[in-house]
Design a protein around this motif. Sequence first.
Motif, PDB file in Angstrom:
ATOM      1  N   GLN A  49       0.826  -1.215   0.000  1.00 47.46           N
ATOM      2  CA  GLN A  49       0.000   0.000   0.000  1.00 47.46           C
ATOM      3  C   GLN A  49       0.859   1.264   0.000  1.00 47.46           C
ATOM      4  O   GLN A  49       0.592   2.208  -0.745  1.00 47.46           O
ATOM      5  N   VAL A  50       1.884   1.287   0.849  1.00 52.18           N
ATOM      6  CA  VAL A  50       2.674   2.525   0.956  1.00 52.18           C
ATOM      7  C   VAL A  50       3.585   2.703  -0.257  1.00 52.18           C
ATOM      8  O   VAL A  50       3.874   3.839  -0.654  1.00 52.18           O
ATOM      9  N   ARG A  51       4.015   1.605  -0.853  1.00 49.66           N
ATOM     10  CA  ARG A  51       4.792   1.736  -2.092  1.00 49.66           C
ATOM     11  C   ARG A  51       3.924   2.375  -3.168  1.00 49.66           C
ATOM     12  O   ARG A  51       4.358   3.286  -3.890  1.00 49.66           O
ATOM     13  N   ALA A  52       2.672   1.939  -3.249  1.00 49.74           N
ATOM     14  CA  ALA A  52       1.760   2.477  -4.253  1.00 49.74           C
ATOM     15  C   ALA A  52       1.443   3.947  -3.995  1.00 49.74           C
ATOM     16  O   ALA A  52       1.412   4.761  -4.925  1.00 49.74           O
ATOM     17  N   VAL A  53       1.211   4.307  -2.744  1.00 48.63           N
ATOM     18  CA  VAL A  53       0.861   5.697  -2.459  1.00 48.63           C
ATOM     19  C   VAL A  53       2.075   6.605  -2.661  1.00 48.63           C
ATOM     20  O   VAL A  53       1.941   7.754  -3.103  1.00 48.63           O
ATOM     21  N   GLY A  54       3.274   6.092  -2.360  1.00 43.31           N
ATOM     22  CA  GLY A  54       4.479   6.871  -2.627  1.00 43.31           C
ATOM     23  C   GLY A  54       4.637   7.172  -4.104  1.00 43.31           C
ATOM     24  O   GLY A  54       4.967   8.304  -4.491  1.00 43.31           O
ATOM     25  N   GLU A  55       4.379   6.181  -4.949  1.00 42.96           N
ATOM     26  CA  GLU A  55       4.465   6.380  -6.394  1.00 42.96           C
ATOM     27  C   GLU A  55       3.374   7.331  -6.875  1.00 42.96           C
ATOM     28  O   GLU A  55       3.603   8.175  -7.746  1.00 42.96           O
ATOM     29  N   ARG A  56       2.188   7.218  -6.297  1.00 40.38           N
ATOM     30  CA  ARG A  56       1.067   8.062  -6.725  1.00 40.38           C
ATOM     31  C   ARG A  56       1.300   9.524  -6.368  1.00 40.38           C
ATOM     32  O   ARG A  56       0.925  10.428  -7.113  1.00 40.38           O
ATOM     33  N   LEU A  57       1.928   9.776  -5.215  1.00 36.88           N
ATOM     34  CA  LEU A  57       2.157  11.147  -4.774  1.00 36.88           C
ATOM     35  C   LEU A  57       3.455  11.747  -5.325  1.00 36.88           C
ATOM     36  O   LEU A  57       3.732  12.922  -5.079  1.00 36.88           O
ATOM     37  N   ALA A  58       4.226  10.966  -6.054  1.00 36.23           N
ATOM     38  CA  ALA A  58       5.523  11.445  -6.552  1.00 36.23           C
ATOM     39  C   ALA A  58       5.432  12.759  -7.329  1.00 36.23           C
ATOM     40  O   ALA A  58       6.333  13.604  -7.216  1.00 36.23           O
ATOM     41  N   PRO A  59       4.383  13.016  -8.122  1.00 42.63           N
ATOM     42  CA  PRO A  59       4.337  14.277  -8.868  1.00 42.63           C
ATOM     43  C   PRO A  59       4.030  15.503  -8.009  1.00 42.63           C
ATOM     44  O   PRO A  59       4.172  16.632  -8.487  1.00 42.63           O
ATOM     45  N   ALA A  90       8.573   7.113   4.710  1.00 41.21           N
ATOM     46  CA  ALA A  90       9.791   6.839   3.948  1.00 41.21           C
ATOM     47  C   ALA A  90       9.471   6.538   2.488  1.00 41.21           C
ATOM     48  O   ALA A  90      10.236   6.904   1.587  1.00 41.21           O
ATOM     49  N   ALA A  91       8.332   5.890   2.246  1.00 37.90           N
ATOM     50  CA  ALA A  91       7.952   5.592   0.864  1.00 37.90           C
ATOM     51  C   ALA A  91       7.625   6.865   0.094  1.00 37.90           C
ATOM     52  O   ALA A  91       7.895   6.969  -1.105  1.00 37.90           O
ATOM     53  N   VAL A  92       7.064   7.848   0.785  1.00 31.97           N
ATOM     54  CA  VAL A  92       6.748   9.129   0.139  1.00 31.97           C
ATOM     55  C   VAL A  92       8.020   9.924  -0.134  1.00 31.97           C
ATOM     56  O   VAL A  92       8.109  10.675  -1.111  1.00 31.97           O
ATOM     57  N   LEU A  93       9.025   9.762   0.709  1.00 31.51           N
ATOM     58  CA  LEU A  93      10.271  10.510   0.577  1.00 31.51           C
ATOM     59  C   LEU A  93      11.174   9.989  -0.531  1.00 31.51           C
ATOM     60  O   LEU A  93      12.122  10.671  -0.930  1.00 31.51           O
ATOM     61  N   THR A  94      10.893   8.796  -1.029  1.00 34.93           N
ATOM     62  CA  THR A  94      11.733   8.214  -2.077  1.00 34.93           C
ATOM     63  C   THR A  94      11.839   9.157  -3.273  1.00 34.93           C
ATOM     64  O   THR A  94      10.822   9.597  -3.831  1.00 34.93           O
ATOM     65  N   GLY A  95      13.064   9.502  -3.639  1.00 35.54           N
ATOM     66  CA  GLY A  95      13.302  10.372  -4.779  1.00 35.54           C
ATOM     67  C   GLY A  95      13.165  11.850  -4.486  1.00 35.54           C
ATOM     68  O   GLY A  95      13.302  12.673  -5.402  1.00 35.54           O
ATOM     69  N   ARG A  96      12.941  12.213  -3.224  1.00 32.58           N
ATOM     70  CA  ARG A  96      12.801  13.627  -2.864  1.00 32.58           C
ATOM     71  C   ARG A  96      14.011  14.068  -2.041  1.00 32.58           C
ATOM     72  O   ARG A  96      14.547  13.310  -1.246  1.00 32.58           O
ATOM     73  N   VAL A 148     -11.996  21.184   3.005  1.00 29.04           N
ATOM     74  CA  VAL A 148     -11.675  19.761   2.927  1.00 29.04           C
ATOM     75  C   VAL A 148     -11.806  19.349   1.467  1.00 29.04           C
ATOM     76  O   VAL A 148     -12.894  19.337   0.889  1.00 29.04           O
ATOM     77  N   VAL A 149     -10.663  19.028   0.861  1.00 31.10           N
ATOM     78  CA  VAL A 149     -10.599  18.769  -0.573  1.00 31.10           C
ATOM     79  C   VAL A 149     -10.829  17.293  -0.889  1.00 31.10           C
ATOM     80  O   VAL A 149     -11.486  16.945  -1.876  1.00 31.10           O
ATOM     81  N   ARG A 150     -10.292  16.430  -0.037  1.00 29.79           N
ATOM     82  CA  ARG A 150     -10.457  14.980  -0.223  1.00 29.79           C
ATOM     83  C   ARG A 150     -10.524  14.306   1.132  1.00 29.79           C
ATOM     84  O   ARG A 150      -9.943  14.786   2.107  1.00 29.79           O
ATOM     85  N   MET A 151     -11.207  13.160   1.151  1.00 29.31           N
ATOM     86  CA  MET A 151     -11.201  12.324   2.349  1.00 29.31           C
ATOM     87  C   MET A 151     -11.117  10.855   1.931  1.00 29.31           C
ATOM     88  O   MET A 151     -11.794  10.425   1.001  1.00 29.31           O
ATOM     89  N   ASN A 152     -10.252  10.121   2.616  1.00 32.30           N
ATOM     90  CA  ASN A 152     -10.149   8.671   2.429  1.00 32.30           C
ATOM     91  C   ASN A 152      -9.904   8.279   0.978  1.00 32.30           C
ATOM     92  O   ASN A 152     -10.453   7.305   0.480  1.00 32.30           O
ATOM     93  N   ASP A 153      -9.055   9.033   0.302  1.00 36.86           N
ATOM     94  CA  ASP A 153      -8.721   8.769  -1.093  1.00 36.86           C
ATOM     95  C   ASP A 153      -7.672   7.663  -1.141  1.00 36.86           C
ATOM     96  O   ASP A 153      -6.567   7.822  -0.627  1.00 36.86           O
ATOM     97  N   THR A 154      -8.020   6.549  -1.776  1.00 35.05           N
ATOM     98  CA  THR A 154      -7.088   5.424  -1.849  1.00 35.05           C
ATOM     99  C   THR A 154      -6.646   5.125  -3.278  1.00 35.05           C
ATOM    100  O   THR A 154      -6.021   4.099  -3.524  1.00 35.05           O
ATOM    101  N   GLY A 155      -6.957   6.023  -4.219  1.00 34.57           N
ATOM    102  CA  GLY A 155      -6.517   5.737  -5.583  1.00 34.57           C
ATOM    103  C   GLY A 155      -6.792   6.824  -6.592  1.00 34.57           C
ATOM    104  O   GLY A 155      -6.631   6.602  -7.787  1.00 34.57           O
ATOM    105  N   GLY A 156      -7.201   7.999  -6.134  1.00 35.63           N
ATOM    106  CA  GLY A 156      -7.555   9.056  -7.066  1.00 35.63           C
ATOM    107  C   GLY A 156      -6.351   9.715  -7.728  1.00 35.63           C
ATOM    108  O   GLY A 156      -5.231   9.646  -7.233  1.00 35.63           O
ATOM    109  N   ASP A 157      -6.608  10.369  -8.848  1.00 38.53           N
ATOM    110  CA  ASP A 157      -5.575  11.131  -9.555  1.00 38.53           C
ATOM    111  C   ASP A 157      -5.121  12.300  -8.687  1.00 38.53           C
ATOM    112  O   ASP A 157      -5.927  12.911  -7.977  1.00 38.53           O
ATOM    113  N   VAL A 158      -3.830  12.625  -8.725  1.00 41.05           N
ATOM    114  CA  VAL A 158      -3.292  13.670  -7.860  1.00 41.05           C
ATOM    115  C   VAL A 158      -2.949  14.952  -8.608  1.00 41.05           C
ATOM    116  O   VAL A 158      -2.395  15.882  -8.020  1.00 41.05           O
ATOM    117  N   ALA A 159      -3.299  15.038  -9.883  1.00 35.09           N
ATOM    118  CA  ALA A 159      -2.926  16.218 -10.665  1.00 35.09           C
ATOM    119  C   ALA A 159      -3.460  17.506 -10.042  1.00 35.09           C
ATOM    120  O   ALA A 159      -2.799  18.554 -10.081  1.00 35.09           O
TER     121      ALA A 159
END
Length: 233
Positions: free
Chosen positions: A36-46, A65-71, A193-204
Amino acid sequence: MTTVLLLRHGRTTANAGGVLAGWTPGVQLDETGTGQVRAVGERLAPVPLAAVVSSPLERCRQTAAAVLTGRDLELATDDRLGEARYGDWTGRPLKELVKEPLWKVVQQHPSAAVFPGPEGEGLAQTQARAVAAVREWNARLGPDAVWLACSHGDVIKAVLADALGLHLDQFQRIVVDPASVSVVTYTDTRPFVVRMNDTGGDVAALVPPKKKGRRRRRADSDAVVGGGAGATA
């Protein structure tokens, strides 16, 4: 406007086992949580982040730590984003806790719930410290910052209740799943409040737009009458 991404840690061995972990040391992500955290880290990368701030507990630090990857950022920790202090309930199976008289208070009148034992705190205290932490980090990072706070289910629910203007007694209506992202934008007069409990939405829509000139737009704290055209328009 300062925007905070509230990220709950991924699933843990305690979550899977139905145990209230609280501040128990050494509770880690299980295999599902790691994915899960690997996926969310990749999703939030942009999304450009000014800071990543975590609860000091290991499951949150693993997630952050997964979110910090590449930052080019260092992880900051803040005890005020730590789990609710469940006192003598810590480490006990949920199937036992549901039989406790306090369980009904936690469910129906959480603002009055104080967990037993010398290490226990009230849920109102949990909310107060977590909201104070978010607002202090907002002030420290500035009005144009987007930052991430990695915390726990009840803590994030309490912050969202405050942002929604809900009494704490209504916070059990909010769902915050493992590795979910909730987003709050703070202005001078109110949070949005822009989002709640988002587990897969686009982050653009979370990427700040490029600034164009100095022309003043509508006040950041104004809501769009009629609902507006959406963030991507």
